[in-house]
Design an enzyme around this catalytic site. Structure first.
Site, mmCIF file in Angstrom:
data_model
loop_
_atom_site.group_PDB
_atom_site.id
_atom_site.type_symbol
_atom_site.label_atom_id
_atom_site.label_comp_id
_atom_site.label_asym_id
_atom_site.label_seq_id
_atom_site.Cartn_x
_atom_site.Cartn_y
_atom_site.Cartn_z
ATOM 1 N N ILE A 282 0.069 14.137 2.708
ATOM 2 C CA ILE A 282 0.705 12.846 3.009
ATOM 3 C C ILE A 282 -0.166 12.115 4.026
ATOM 4 C CG2 ILE A 282 2.728 11.730 4.011
ATOM 5 C CD1 ILE A 282 4.351 14.139 3.019
ATOM 6 N N ASP A 326 2.949 -28.882 0.057
ATOM 7 C CA ASP A 326 3.553 -30.179 0.320
ATOM 8 C C ASP A 326 2.431 -31.187 0.520
ATOM 9 O OD1 ASP A 326 5.741 -32.011 1.151
ATOM 10 O OD2 ASP A 326 4.708 -31.888 3.078
ATOM 11 N N ASP A 615 10.993 -28.696 3.928
ATOM 12 C CA ASP A 615 10.160 -27.615 3.381
ATOM 13 C C ASP A 615 10.649 -26.231 3.816
ATOM 14 O OD1 ASP A 615 8.310 -29.424 2.213
ATOM 15 O OD2 ASP A 615 7.397 -29.722 4.169
ATOM 16 N N ASN A 677 -7.770 14.731 0.242
ATOM 17 C CA ASN A 677 -6.642 15.637 0.012
ATOM 18 C C ASN A 677 -6.772 16.336 -1.338
ATOM 19 O OD1 ASN A 677 -5.693 14.710 2.424
ATOM 20 N ND2 ASN A 677 -4.106 13.399 1.560
ATOM 21 N N THR A 708 -11.366 14.414 10.245
ATOM 22 C CA THR A 708 -12.249 13.965 9.172
ATOM 23 C C THR A 708 -11.625 12.817 8.382
ATOM 24 O OG1 THR A 708 -12.954 16.267 9.003
ATOM 25 C CG2 THR A 708 -13.696 14.759 7.279
#
Length: 880
Positions: A282, A326, A615, A677, A708
């Site tokens: 993870i 706009d 807006d 991983n 690392t």
């Protein structure tokens, strides 16, 4: 109720009031108690505690919390603390954003007028604007902010600036006539005045028909308080990524655990290995990388005069497919400017240099300089924007009002009104006098009998003049006619009948709110980046078409979709139309939201720019709202994720480039860390399958995961943008973050790293080396460092981009190498990391065994550049 369709007496009757004496004070007090103050309601805020809890509902965040708990159980308290600090940092940013969003409605309150002048019981008095009730009779004059929605009943030359509410670039001339159509856009309801707009000229009175949330301003506040903001592309992709990752990690860890047991390894060791691998798999540094990338991107954008109010907005810009802008103040300069003059049968861009010496142009210059209500103050001339444009054009042509007034002193003035559509000033000149008249061509030409030409006075030729005026109007200009009348003696009677008849026509003045000089280039840059720019304005369709043509947004014959046409479309039809329409006119706030929603329904990611109150709802609803910092209202700025400090549309292009770079760098980090991983997982899987012992201990995996993966991964956030970053289409919002060969890369490069590491293990074990585990550990580290150097660009080779083009990454690699050498050769660290010093030859062998990773990835990029892998040719040709 459609108040603009009722006359003043009918409105007074409906409101149980009186058109001359207003409400009774006692009745006003009763209504105030019943209906409440004339104030914008405060939004019901969410407590900070609930905001904080809500930040942890994301699936990826939950996975990281589990990872922190597991790290703590394993005794890795440093990892646990790091993950929790990162999570709290992200949660704090989320809470801040949610709190800021709640302030958008609150900013509307600042537009309310503090006081109002009313007539109650026939007596004029000043009261707090919050005490106004329906039926009050309000007086207006130049400089006032309209305190409530009014049906105007009397006026003299009243003109209102409604740009913040309607987007109309020009002040609106008001009138009291009853209008027939019920569904007129706000900008066309000329007998109404709306809360929050300002009086630029004249005076008037009107009956209050709406207060508080029943006003148009209140309706916008209601729109702002509804609808949750859309998730950014990055948030959506990472949500999918987190779910996929969790399932894969659980399956792999279970496999590693079972393989170890089958090999006869101790169950406790295999359990710790499997759990450690889960923690390593993870990428807990991902939130930190994202936060750092976005923060650095926001800092970079601030140098380009763009203030980022919400960090994910930086990345969102890189995925935007439509920019809805706009017109007024965003694509244009928000100031009227003289575009051309028509006189003597020809057009000129400005007054000729020798205008004072040519009778025709001298008369036009005097009319432009003298026929106005411009006042001078320390900041320069102030007044109506249209009159300012003529005043400044005359000034540039050598006609200074102050100087002229010494020779042509003002005797009288007939103010402009919506019925006559003319304004007249009378000036003494010698023993005589001269009247200067300006107004709508259809109102001035009928009272002219002659015309001034370069050859002198001549009978009026009305048809070619009217045709020229119609052509200029069709090109989007606001057209004014100029005329004069000379008197041998100042007239005894000052009236419309005496001053505005038997005039001599002088010329036409064409004015427009010009495009910003840099806007056409910015529009072209957006188009080259595969982004569709769209203009939405409250202006007239002809004006919108003219500006769009100048900007390169649309051809002269392109269809402009008006607000009334849009109102007749179903949601399904609108979803189809918005994908081919680039210019909208007469659009109200709700229709802007419909446009944004329809584009989002069509799968587009939408940026909305704007500066006005009108807006704000669309800014809040869009995937990213971009407000103007100089001319923008507080309401627009509070509703937006980003503010352009220089109001420069071109800044958006720089922001898009930065957003794309940031997404690329985040994607590179994911590619790097997931490949790392993957290499660790393949190493742990392959060794038992080949009959070798478990090659790595939990401490090795955590070290690789912390150092690392960490330092070089963070340094990837400094990687410069790819050369083709603005020549490719936006990534589809539904596109998986692993697209374009990323998941294939993770698998095969991870497998390569695994084979190289296990190969080092087999070689060392076969020789009977006691340091075989250190060999595997070191090869894995160097393979990942070679990999991070290779993936700095998805297409270009490392030789092309150079080692020195990202110094932070180079420093991170060198620091990681030094740290690994310390782990190997520093005696105090050997027992902690279960390592042994390697002979120099073995260290060189570790480097050589890791080198194929760099060479293999460079070969992959060569294949991508030449279109042999991952659909590269199709991707580069995929521009809109």
């Amino acid at each position: 109720m459609a108040w603009h369709t009722l006359d003043g007496e009918q409105v007074a009757e409906q409101l149980a009031s009186h058109s001359q004496s207003g409400l009774a004070a006692t009745e006003a007090s009763r209504r105030l108690l019943r209906y409440g103050p004339n104030d914008i309601e405060r939004a019901k805020g969410t407590s900070l505690w609930r905001m904080l809890i809500g930040q942890f509902a994301d699936f990826m965040i939950l996975v990281l919390i589990v990872a922190a708990i597991i790290s703590g159980i394993l005794g890795e308290l440093v990892d646990t603390a790091a993950i929790l600090v990162i999570l709290m940092l992200n949660a704090s940013l989320g809470v801040f954003q949610e709190y800021r969003a709640q302030r958008a409605v609150a900013a509307l309150r600042q537009l309310a007028a503090p006081t109002a002048r009313v007539i109650r019981d026939g007596v004029i008095g000043d009261i707090p604007a919050t005490d106004l009730v329906a039926g009050d009779l309000v007086l207006l004059e130049a400089g006032n902010v309209v305190p409530a929605d009014l049906r105007l009943t009397e006026l003299t030359g009243l003109r209102l600036d409604e740009s913040a509410l309607t987007g109309e670039s020009q002040p609106i001339d008001k009138r009291v006539d009853t209008l027939v159509e019920e569904d007129l856009p706000l900008g066309d309801r000329q007998n109404m005045a709306y809360k929050g707009t300002s009086v630029t000229r004249g005076r008037g009175r009107g009956l209050v028909v709406g207060t508080a949330m029943a006003t148009e301003l209140g309706r916008i506040a209601t729109l702002l308080s509804h609808g949750a903001p859309a998730k950014t592309p990055l948030q959506q992709r990472l949500t999918r990524f987190g779910r996929q990752l969790a399932l894969v990690v659980l399956a792999i860890c279970a496999g590693v655990f079972l393989l170890g047991l089958a090999q006869g390894q101790p169950p406790l060791l295999m359990f710790l290995t499997a759990v450690t691998l889960a923690v390593a798999a993870i990428p807990e540094a991902l939130p930190a990388v994202i936060t750092i990338s976005l923060a650095l991107g926001a800092r970079q954008l601030s140098r380009h005069r763009a203030l980022v109010r919400r960090l994910p907005a930086v990345e969102t810009l890189g995925s935007v497919t439509f920019i809805c802008a706009d017109k007024t103040g965003t694509l244009t300069e928000n100031r009227m400017s003289l575009s051309c003059l028509y006189g003597g049968g020809r057009r000129v861009d400005h007054l000729p240099p020798d205008a004072p010496h040519q009778p025709l142009w001298a008369a036009i210059g005097r009319a432009m300089a003298l026929n106005n209500e411009i006042q001078q103050d320390r900041g320069g001339p102030v007044g109506d924007p249209t009159e300012l444009a003529l005043f400044k054009a005359a000034q540039q042509g050598g006609f200074e009002k102050r100087t002229l007034l010494a020779e042509w002193p003002l005797l009288a003035e007939l103010s402009f009104d919506a019925e006559r559509k003319r304004m007249t000033t009378l000036h003494r000149h010698g023993t005589g006098a001269a009247a200067f008249v300006k107004g709508a061509p259809e109102a001035v030409l009928p009272v002219c009998t002659r015309m001034l030409t370069p050859e002198g006075s001549a009978p009026l030729a009305a048809e070619p003049i009217a045709a020229e005026a119609a052509q200029l109007a069709g090109e989007g200009y606001r057209v004014l006619a100029l005329a004069t009348q000379e008197f041998a003696h100042p007239p005894a009677e000052i009236s419309v009948a005496s001053l505005e008849r038997n005039l001599t026509f002088l010329g036409l003045a064409a004015l427009i709110d010009p495009p910003r000089p840099e806007a056409p280039r910015a529009v072209a840059d957006c188009q080259s980046a595969g982004i569709v720019p769209v203009m939405i304005t409250g202006d007239h369709p002809a004006t919108a078409r003219a500006i769009a043509g100048r900007l390169g947004l649309a051809d002269d014959d392109a269809h402009v979709l008006t607000g009334s046409e849009l109102a007749e479309l179903s949601d399904a039809d609108l979803t189809t139309r918005v994908q081919v329409t680039q210019v909208y006119a007469r659009a109200d706030p709700e229709q802007k939201i419909r446009i944004v929603d329809a584009l989002q329904q069509a799968g587009e990611f939408v940026a909305m720019t704007g500066d006005g109150v009108n807006d704000a709802p669309a800014l809040a609803r869009a995937n990213i709202g971009i407000a103007m910092g100089q001319r923008g209202t507080d309401v627009a700025r509070e509703a937006a994720e980003m503010v352009l400090l220089d109001d420069n549309f071109a800044t958006i292009v720089a922001a898009v480039r930065e957003g794309r770079r940031i997404f690329d760098d985040i994607r590179k980090f994911i590619k790097y860390t997931m490949t790392s991983n993957s290499g660790e997982i393949w190493t742990l899987l392959l060794a038992p399958l080949l009959g070798l012992p478990i090659p790595l201990l939990p401490i090795h995996i955590l070290w690789i995961n912390l150092l690392t993966d960490g330092l070089p991964g963070l340094a990837l956030t400094s990687e410069p943008a790819e050369r083709n970053v603005m020549k490719r289409p936006p990534r589809p919002p539904s596109e998986n973050i692993f697209a374009h060969g990323m998941w294939q890369h993770i698998l095969w490069v991870g497998l390569l790293i695994g084979f190289l590491s296990v190969g080092a293990q087999a070689l060392s074990v076969g020789r009977g080396d006691a340091h075989w585990q250190t060999m595997v550990f070191t090869v894995l580290v160097f393979a990942q460092l070679f990999h991070v150097l290779a993936i700095r660009s998805e297409r270009e080779s490392l030789l092309t981009i150079g080692l020195l083009s990202n110094l932070p990454l180079l420093a991170a690699v060198l620091v990681t190498v030094l740290a690994q050498l310390l782990v190997i050769y520093l005696p105090v660290l050997n027992p902690i990391f279960r390592t042994a010093p390697l002979p120099p030859a073995d260290l060189v062998a570790c480097v050589l065994l890791a080198l194929p990773v760099l060479l293999a990835v460079e070969l992959e990029k060569w294949l991508v550049r030449n279109g042999f892998l991952y659909g590269a040719r199709q991707q580069s040709a995929g521009l809109r």
